[in-house]
Design a protein around this motif. Structure first.
Motif, PDB file in Angstrom:
ATOM      1  N   LEU A  19       0.840  -1.216   0.065  1.00 51.22           N
ATOM      2  CA  LEU A  19       0.026  -0.094  -0.076  1.00 51.22           C
ATOM      3  C   LEU A  19       0.862   1.447   0.217  1.00 51.22           C
ATOM      4  CD1 LEU A  19      -3.083   0.836   0.106  1.00 51.22           C
ATOM      5  CD2 LEU A  19      -2.802   0.935   2.506  1.00 51.22           C
ATOM      6  N   VAL A  20       1.026   1.769  -0.997  1.00 50.34           N
ATOM      7  CA  VAL A  20       1.856   3.033  -1.398  1.00 50.34           C
ATOM      8  C   VAL A  20       0.814   4.239  -1.653  1.00 50.34           C
ATOM      9  CG1 VAL A  20       3.687   4.280  -2.609  1.00 50.34           C
ATOM     10  CG2 VAL A  20       3.653   1.537  -2.178  1.00 50.34           C
ATOM     11  N   THR A  21       0.957   5.333  -0.499  1.00 51.03           N
ATOM     12  CA  THR A  21       0.025   6.174  -0.721  1.00 51.03           C
ATOM     13  C   THR A  21       0.747   7.538  -0.391  1.00 51.03           C
ATOM     14  OG1 THR A  21      -0.366   6.041   1.696  1.00 51.03           O
ATOM     15  CG2 THR A  21      -1.800   4.898   0.334  1.00 51.03           C
ATOM     16  N   ALA A  22      -0.217   8.746  -0.838  1.00 53.47           N
ATOM     17  CA  ALA A  22       0.525  10.146  -0.529  1.00 53.47           C
ATOM     18  C   ALA A  22      -0.969  10.979  -0.020  1.00 53.47           C
ATOM     19  CB  ALA A  22       0.797  10.680  -1.872  1.00 53.47           C
ATOM     20  N   ASP A  23      -0.474  11.671   1.071  1.00 56.21           N
ATOM     21  CA  ASP A  23      -1.259  12.400   1.637  1.00 56.21           C
ATOM     22  C   ASP A  23      -1.680  13.929   0.885  1.00 56.21           C
ATOM     23  OD1 ASP A  23      -2.998  12.323   4.427  1.00 56.21           O
ATOM     24  OD2 ASP A  23      -2.514  14.544   3.963  1.00 56.21           O
ATOM     25  N   TYR A  24      -2.782  14.094   0.681  1.00 56.32           N
ATOM     26  CA  TYR A  24      -2.954  15.536   0.146  1.00 56.32           C
ATOM     27  C   TYR A  24      -4.349  16.223   0.887  1.00 56.32           C
ATOM     28  CZ  TYR A  24      -4.222  19.179  -3.335  1.00 56.32           C
ATOM     29  OH  TYR A  24      -4.519  20.510  -3.952  1.00 56.32           O
ATOM     30  N   LEU A  45       4.683  11.287  -9.023  1.00 57.15           N
ATOM     31  CA  LEU A  45       5.061  10.603  -7.925  1.00 57.15           C
ATOM     32  C   LEU A  45       4.892   8.977  -8.135  1.00 57.15           C
ATOM     33  CD1 LEU A  45       3.882  12.779  -5.052  1.00 57.15           C
ATOM     34  CD2 LEU A  45       6.077  12.794  -6.354  1.00 57.15           C
ATOM     35  N   GLY A  46       4.009   8.813  -9.152  1.00 65.63           N
ATOM     36  CA  GLY A  46       3.616   7.585  -9.665  1.00 65.63           C
ATOM     37  C   GLY A  46       2.677   6.644  -8.504  1.00 65.63           C
ATOM     38  N   ILE A  47       1.970   7.539  -7.713  1.00 65.26           N
ATOM     39  CA  ILE A  47       1.172   6.879  -6.458  1.00 65.26           C
ATOM     40  C   ILE A  47      -0.203   7.134  -7.012  1.00 65.26           C
ATOM     41  CG2 ILE A  47       0.169   7.554  -4.284  1.00 65.26           C
ATOM     42  CD1 ILE A  47       3.434   8.350  -3.501  1.00 65.26           C
ATOM     43  N   ASN A  48      -1.179   5.976  -6.843  1.00 59.26           N
ATOM     44  CA  ASN A  48      -2.591   6.182  -7.200  1.00 59.26           C
ATOM     45  C   ASN A  48      -3.496   6.044  -5.947  1.00 59.26           C
ATOM     46  OD1 ASN A  48      -2.350   3.505  -6.808  1.00 59.26           O
ATOM     47  ND2 ASN A  48      -2.851   2.817  -8.725  1.00 59.26           N
ATOM     48  N   VAL A  49      -2.949   6.142  -4.555  1.00 55.62           N
ATOM     49  CA  VAL A  49      -3.737   6.083  -3.557  1.00 55.62           C
ATOM     50  C   VAL A  49      -3.563   7.385  -2.726  1.00 55.62           C
ATOM     51  CG1 VAL A  49      -4.626   4.918  -1.525  1.00 55.62           C
ATOM     52  CG2 VAL A  49      -3.779   3.357  -3.601  1.00 55.62           C
ATOM     53  N   ILE A  50      -4.701   8.159  -2.467  1.00 57.42           N
ATOM     54  CA  ILE A  50      -4.556   9.495  -1.777  1.00 57.42           C
ATOM     55  C   ILE A  50      -5.154   9.364  -0.479  1.00 57.42           C
ATOM     56  CG2 ILE A  50      -5.346  11.856  -1.714  1.00 57.42           C
ATOM     57  CD1 ILE A  50      -3.685  11.218  -3.960  1.00 57.42           C
ATOM     58  N   THR A  51      -4.547   9.716   0.538  1.00 51.25           N
ATOM     59  CA  THR A  51      -5.029   9.911   1.732  1.00 51.25           C
ATOM     60  C   THR A  51      -5.404  10.951   2.069  1.00 51.25           C
ATOM     61  OG1 THR A  51      -2.940  10.233   3.112  1.00 51.25           O
ATOM     62  CG2 THR A  51      -3.585   7.964   2.546  1.00 51.25           C
ATOM     63  N   CYS A  52      -6.344  11.586   2.975  1.00 54.74           N
ATOM     64  CA  CYS A  52      -6.876  12.535   3.246  1.00 54.74           C
ATOM     65  C   CYS A  52      -7.879  12.785   4.492  1.00 54.74           C
ATOM     66  CB  CYS A  52      -7.777  13.327   2.005  1.00 54.74           C
ATOM     67  SG  CYS A  52      -9.150  12.553   1.592  1.00 54.74           S
ATOM     68  N   GLY A 381       2.166  14.563   0.195  1.00 54.06           N
ATOM     69  CA  GLY A 381       2.809  14.644  -1.367  1.00 54.06           C
ATOM     70  C   GLY A 381       2.994  15.962  -1.743  1.00 54.06           C
ATOM     71  N   VAL A 382       2.210  16.687  -1.469  1.00 49.73           N
ATOM     72  CA  VAL A 382       1.878  18.391  -2.223  1.00 49.73           C
ATOM     73  C   VAL A 382       2.022  19.199  -0.994  1.00 49.73           C
ATOM     74  CG1 VAL A 382       0.570  19.551  -3.296  1.00 49.73           C
ATOM     75  CG2 VAL A 382       0.562  17.191  -3.866  1.00 49.73           C
ATOM     76  N   GLY A 383       2.800  20.442  -1.481  1.00 46.90           N
ATOM     77  CA  GLY A 383       3.010  21.595  -0.461  1.00 46.90           C
ATOM     78  C   GLY A 383       1.439  22.447  -0.741  1.00 46.90           C
ATOM     79  N   THR A 384       1.058  22.883   0.332  1.00 49.03           N
ATOM     80  CA  THR A 384      -0.293  23.712  -0.195  1.00 49.03           C
ATOM     81  C   THR A 384      -0.422  24.992   0.621  1.00 49.03           C
ATOM     82  OG1 THR A 384      -0.930  22.911   2.029  1.00 49.03           O
ATOM     83  CG2 THR A 384      -1.671  21.365   0.131  1.00 49.03           C
ATOM     84  N   SER A 385      -1.304  25.909   0.062  1.00 52.89           N
ATOM     85  CA  SER A 385      -1.370  27.369   0.600  1.00 52.89           C
ATOM     86  C   SER A 385      -2.623  27.817   0.568  1.00 52.89           C
ATOM     87  CB  SER A 385      -0.268  28.209   0.011  1.00 52.89           C
ATOM     88  OG  SER A 385      -0.592  28.057  -1.379  1.00 52.89           O
ATOM     89  N   GLY A 386      -3.106  28.817   1.406  1.00 54.02           N
ATOM     90  CA  GLY A 386      -4.294  29.509   1.266  1.00 54.02           C
ATOM     91  C   GLY A 386      -5.504  28.996   1.959  1.00 54.02           C
ATOM     92  N   TRP A 387      -5.144  28.199   3.292  1.00 57.66           N
ATOM     93  CA  TRP A 387      -6.391  27.648   4.063  1.00 57.66           C
ATOM     94  C   TRP A 387      -7.211  28.816   4.673  1.00 57.66           C
ATOM     95  CZ3 TRP A 387      -1.239  26.220   4.369  1.00 57.66           C
ATOM     96  CH2 TRP A 387      -0.506  26.640   5.632  1.00 57.66           C
ATOM     97  N   LEU A 388      -8.212  28.484   5.242  1.00 55.64           N
ATOM     98  CA  LEU A 388      -9.101  29.368   5.601  1.00 55.64           C
ATOM     99  C   LEU A 388      -8.481  29.554   7.121  1.00 55.64           C
ATOM    100  CD1 LEU A 388     -12.811  28.100   4.785  1.00 55.64           C
ATOM    101  CD2 LEU A 388     -11.701  30.026   3.764  1.00 55.64           C
TER     102      LEU A 388
END
Length: 675
Positions: A19-24, A45-52, A381-388
């Motif tokens: 189980l190879v996953t990346a959080d977004y 990244l070659g990953i097809n399972v997202i965690t959130c 997996g990803v850098g984010t910005s602009g949250w409430l």
């Protein structure tokens, strides 16, 4: 169309996979970029399972109305649309509705209106001193409290009905659901004295004591007390240096309570969501203090969870530089089969500057898999910005600071390391998990001792955590891998011919019988401490004492694999039916030069960066696919990565990482010096 978890391995439509996953964290990003970032995880990244996570405070910031899952109050709340987008892009999802998520959010993702300070009707979680257990200064609610319990049930039921029901596989992308976070409130590794001394917590404790002992008279006989009613039973609040076994039983009871309390909360919350896919959890490893193994072992008992599956996280230090961190990490990987559900791939400013480079996370992801994990996660997996405003008032953008995909969607130097791991385990993960670890010995966990040792000094009463840590250090010093087995739930011990167990004055009668039979079958059992002569009810029981040979020490067999030269660890897994093996070599941060390994008397040489790592597939004894990390920018270490097996020598022609996957070579210069 099925999703299963078998012995910790995710099985999709009958096919097991690593189980190879990346959080977004979609809730931290502009919905206009969701699709682009999801494609980057899939394609770069070659990953097809997202965690959130699904943050409760984000979707229901006030109690005045129902949760917003469709973006009516703000587009970033459209989690229904986010999951639909994942499905359109061919991505699968592990959904994590909390209720507590940590994730660097205010109040751990709980809405402020469930805080006992804001709503005094909500019972606070209490510690042994009677003080409120807090998250960054704010008191936490007691999970079983009469006001909080229905509120959290309503939240979880809403996520199940309004979000997950229509999004569940195969009609939707959700293949697993994670409940809670690292225990209950990121509390899986806290001391046993940290909670739950609230009225609701103690009510549950006393109900369990009644179930265990049946009558006050039996409780009094075992504990040497004179209670007249179950309400008279008191939990331990400090160590009183009890010398007699009867006086120590209250501590063992409190450890058992913690295990059943965690199981109770997991089951309540999972039932509230009522999701059709398997449920997983993500326990944090033991903390870094002298009682930490015992606190954690007493509480974390996957054998009690019944259809809730084990997983764990990282967040405990750089293992290539810190043996203590490595020991804690290995225990988390070995406690039960399951995936690493959060490996730090993005936080260098918040945790340790070593994480600015991919090598630290690459090393730790391979260590988890070598030690027993069934998958790994890229967090995030990803850098984010602009949250409430109100979601996270502490951390600046980007979140995290050094993710494989930057906040503007561009690929960072870390992406190659993630892609290499993802591609290698997409190609070989199922076979890797079928392979059997080459181990020298096993450690048997007798968990009642953990409840006592979590309070005691090193020479007072039975020990478990410190004994296990000493066993770990002894095995690693000898270059040996090992197994862990929980004795109370074990059906047999045939897979553990050389077994160390902790000693003490008492031990369950059926565990003594199991160990005695194991000895009589010609296996080695080493007791670290006193040989028990009482059973769990403190009645005379010499079953083990009569079978045990005093002074027994493990006679370890010749190891098939060892490090001949270099400061590194080595793990070997071999397929039971095919001539295939996987060799994982983990180079410590202070190592320089090549690592020389001997496998079945045959030399294998690896050239890695300091703190680097490699995994090598051997087929028919010959070199097949591999990953070797040659560049660690954080440590200013850059070498031409290489591997030599027999006459075959493969090495980069300049300082770089070197991979071969599916027979295809890939060379990557790695991350520049300084991260």
């Amino acid at each position: 169309m099925t999703i299963e978890v078998r012995d910790g391995v995710t099985v999709i439509e009958g096919e097991p996979e690593a189980l190879v996953t990346a959080d977004y964290p979609y809730y931290r990003d502009d919905p206009a970029v969701w699709a682009d970032r999801l494609r980057a995880i899939r394609d770069d990244l070659g990953i097809n399972v997202i965690t959130c996570y699904l943050p409760w405070r984000h979707h229901q910031p006030t109690p005045d109305g129902p949760p917003d899952f469709s973006g009516q109050t703000h587009p970033s709340r459209d989690v229904v649309g986010f999951l639909a987008l994942c499905y359109e892009l061919g991505l699968r999802v592990i959904a994590k509705p909390g209720p507590f998520i940590h994730a660097e959010t205010n109040y751990g993702g709980l809405p402020d209106w469930v805080c006992p300070r804001v709503n005094p009707a909500i019972e606070p979680l209490l510690d042994a001193r009677g003080e409120a257990s807090a998250w960054l200064g704010e008191p936490l609610p007691a999970p079983l409290g009469p006001v909080f319990d229905p509120l959290v049930t309503q939240w979880l039921a809403a996520t199940g009905k309004e979000v997950l029901e229509a999004a569940t596989w195969p009609e939707g992308p959700v293949i697993l659901m994670q409940i809670a976070n690292e225990g209950i409130f990121t509390s899986g590794a806290l001391p046993l004295s940290a909670y739950d001394y609230s009225a609701s917590g103690l009510g549950f404790f006393r109900s369990r004591v009644q179930a265990w002992y049946g009558t006050p008279e039996e409780y009094n006989r075992v504990h040497g007390t004179a209670i007249g009613d179950w309400a008279d039973v008191q939990p331990p609040r400090e160590w009183t240096a009890p010398a007699r076994s009867e006086e120590q039983q209250g501590y063992a009871d409190w450890g058992r309570f913690h295990a059943e309390y965690l199981a109770e909360v997991y089951h309540r919350w999972a039932a509230a969501v009522n999701c059709r896919v398997p449920v997983v959890v993500n326990l944090n490893p033991p903390a870094e203090h002298h009682h930490s193994f015992d606190d954690w072992l007493a509480r974390v008992r996957p054998e009690l969870w019944d259809r809730i599956h084990y997983g764990f996280t990282n967040w405990m230090g750089v293992v290539s530089a810190n043996p203590g961190s490595q020991a804690r990490y290995v225990l988390a990987a070995k406690r039960a089969p399951g995936p690493n559900l959060e490996e730090n791939w993005g936080f260098s400013e918040l945790y340790d500057p070593a994480y600015a480079d991919a090598t630290t996370s690459f090393h730790q992801s391979l260590l988890a898999l070598a030690a027993g994990a069934t998958g790994f996660n890229v967090y995030t997996g990803v850098g984010t910005s602009g949250w409430l405003e109100g979601l996270d008032s502490v951390h600046d953008s980007p979140y995290p600071d050094s993710a494989p995909i930057a906040e503007d969607g561009t690929v960072t130097p870390k992406a190659h390391a993630v892609r290499s791991l993802a591609d290698f385990f997409a190609q070989h993960g199922a076979e890797f998990l079928e392979c059997v670890p080459e181990t020298g010995a096993s450690y048997g966990l007798y968990l009642p001792y953990a409840g006592i040792a979590a309070w005691s000094g090193p020479e007072e009463g039975p020990q478990l955590g410190r004994s296990l840590r000493a066993f770990h250090d002894r095995m690693r010093a000898a270059g040996r891998d090992y197994r862990v087995v929980e004795l109370e739930s074990a059906d047999g011990l045939a897979e553990h011919p050389r077994l160390t167990v902790p000693g003490g004055a008492f031990m369950h009668r059926h565990v003594q019988r199991l160990l005695a039979g194991h000895i009589r079958a010609g296996n080695q059992v080493e007791i670290d401490g006193e040989v028990p002569e009482l059973d769990e009810s403190l009645r005379p029981c010499r079953i083990l004492a009569e079978a045990y040979r005093e002074g027994t020490s493990l006679d370890l067999p010749e190891t098939r694999v060892r490090v001949v030269d270099g400061h590194a660890d080595v793990f070997l897994r071999t397929h039971p039916d095919r001539d295939v093996s996987y060799l994982t070599v983990l180079t410590m941060s202070d190592h320089e030069g090549a690592v020389l390994v001997e496998l079945d008397g045959r030399p294998i040489e690896l050239i890695t960066a300091r703190g680097g790592a490699a995994v090598v597939r051997l087929a028919g004894g010959e070199l097949d696919d591999f990953l070797v990390k040659g560049v660690n920018g954080y440590l200013d270490s850059a070498v031409p990565a290489g591997v030599k097996v027999g006459a075959e020598i493969l090495i980069a022609d300049h300082p770089a990482d070197l991979d071969r996957i599916g027979g295809e070579f890939r060379v990557h210069e790695g991350q520049p010096s300084g991260g």
